[in-house]
Scaffold this motif. Sequence first.
Motif, short mmCIF file in Angstrom:
data_model
loop_
_atom_site.label_atom_id
_atom_site.label_comp_id
_atom_site.label_asym_id
_atom_site.label_seq_id
_atom_site.Cartn_x
_atom_site.Cartn_y
_atom_site.Cartn_z
N LEU A 20 32.34 33.51 43.95
CA LEU A 20 33.16 34.38 43.09
C LEU A 20 32.28 35.33 42.29
O LEU A 20 32.59 36.52 42.17
CB LEU A 20 34.03 33.52 42.17
CG LEU A 20 35.05 34.25 41.31
CD1 LEU A 20 36.02 35.05 42.18
CD2 LEU A 20 35.81 33.26 40.44
N ALA A 21 31.18 34.83 41.77
CA ALA A 21 30.26 35.67 41.01
C ALA A 21 29.70 36.79 41.88
O ALA A 21 29.61 37.94 41.45
CB ALA A 21 29.12 34.83 40.43
N GLU A 22 29.35 36.46 43.12
CA GLU A 22 28.82 37.48 44.03
C GLU A 22 29.89 38.53 44.32
O GLU A 22 29.60 39.72 44.36
CB GLU A 22 28.34 36.82 45.33
CG GLU A 22 27.67 37.77 46.27
CD GLU A 22 26.43 38.44 45.71
OE1 GLU A 22 26.15 39.60 46.09
OE2 GLU A 22 25.73 37.84 44.85
N TRP A 23 31.10 38.08 44.51
CA TRP A 23 32.21 39.02 44.76
C TRP A 23 32.40 39.95 43.56
O TRP A 23 32.53 41.16 43.73
CB TRP A 23 33.48 38.23 45.05
CG TRP A 23 34.64 39.10 45.40
CD1 TRP A 23 34.90 39.70 46.59
CD2 TRP A 23 35.71 39.48 44.53
NE1 TRP A 23 36.06 40.43 46.51
CE2 TRP A 23 36.59 40.31 45.25
CE3 TRP A 23 36.01 39.19 43.19
CZ2 TRP A 23 37.74 40.86 44.70
CZ3 TRP A 23 37.16 39.73 42.64
CH2 TRP A 23 38.00 40.56 43.40
N TYR A 24 32.41 39.38 42.36
CA TYR A 24 32.55 40.20 41.16
C TYR A 24 31.39 41.19 41.03
O TYR A 24 31.58 42.36 40.72
CB TYR A 24 32.60 39.33 39.89
CG TYR A 24 33.95 38.76 39.57
CD1 TYR A 24 35.10 39.55 39.58
CD2 TYR A 24 34.10 37.43 39.21
CE1 TYR A 24 36.34 39.03 39.27
CE2 TYR A 24 35.33 36.89 38.89
CZ TYR A 24 36.45 37.71 38.92
OH TYR A 24 37.68 37.19 38.60
N PHE A 25 30.18 40.70 41.27
CA PHE A 25 29.01 41.58 41.11
C PHE A 25 29.07 42.73 42.10
O PHE A 25 28.82 43.88 41.73
CB PHE A 25 27.71 40.79 41.28
CG PHE A 25 26.51 41.60 40.90
CD1 PHE A 25 26.13 41.70 39.57
CD2 PHE A 25 25.78 42.29 41.86
CE1 PHE A 25 25.03 42.47 39.20
CE2 PHE A 25 24.69 43.06 41.50
CZ PHE A 25 24.32 43.14 40.17
N GLN A 26 29.42 42.45 43.35
CA GLN A 26 29.51 43.50 44.36
C GLN A 26 30.62 44.50 44.04
O GLN A 26 30.57 45.66 44.46
CB GLN A 26 29.75 42.90 45.76
CG GLN A 26 28.60 42.09 46.28
CD GLN A 26 27.32 42.91 46.41
OE1 GLN A 26 27.35 44.08 46.77
NE2 GLN A 26 26.20 42.28 46.09
N ASP A 27 31.60 44.06 43.26
CA ASP A 27 32.71 44.92 42.84
C ASP A 27 32.38 45.69 41.56
O ASP A 27 33.23 46.37 41.01
CB ASP A 27 33.97 44.06 42.65
CG ASP A 27 35.24 44.87 42.62
OD1 ASP A 27 35.38 45.81 43.42
OD2 ASP A 27 36.11 44.56 41.77
N GLY A 28 31.15 45.54 41.07
CA GLY A 28 30.74 46.27 39.88
C GLY A 28 31.10 45.58 38.58
O GLY A 28 31.07 46.21 37.52
#
Length: 91
Positions: A20-28
């Motif tokens: 989830l953190a990686e997804w959020y980070f990739q989404d800015g």
Amino acid sequence: DLVENRQQYHSLLRQVCQDLAEWYFQDGRSVLAACCHLAVDNVQLAMGSLIRGNELELAACVGLVLGKLANQSTAYCLQLLARKYMTTPTW
């Protein structure tokens, strides 16, 4: 058996938070990524998300609150902030 179940649950929780953190980070959304890491007590990755996301002021504040757990990341963040504000704008 109870200990094994608890370990599996904890491992799964960490993996879900990491994804989830990686997804959020990739989404800015580096702040939300850091929150995911903090939810499972992963201070280093939380600080890394804030620093990589250029949330330096927030990273410095979080690092100061977390104290010893984030000393190295906080020092690095403060160095980056010093460079940021010591550089003269080229307008």
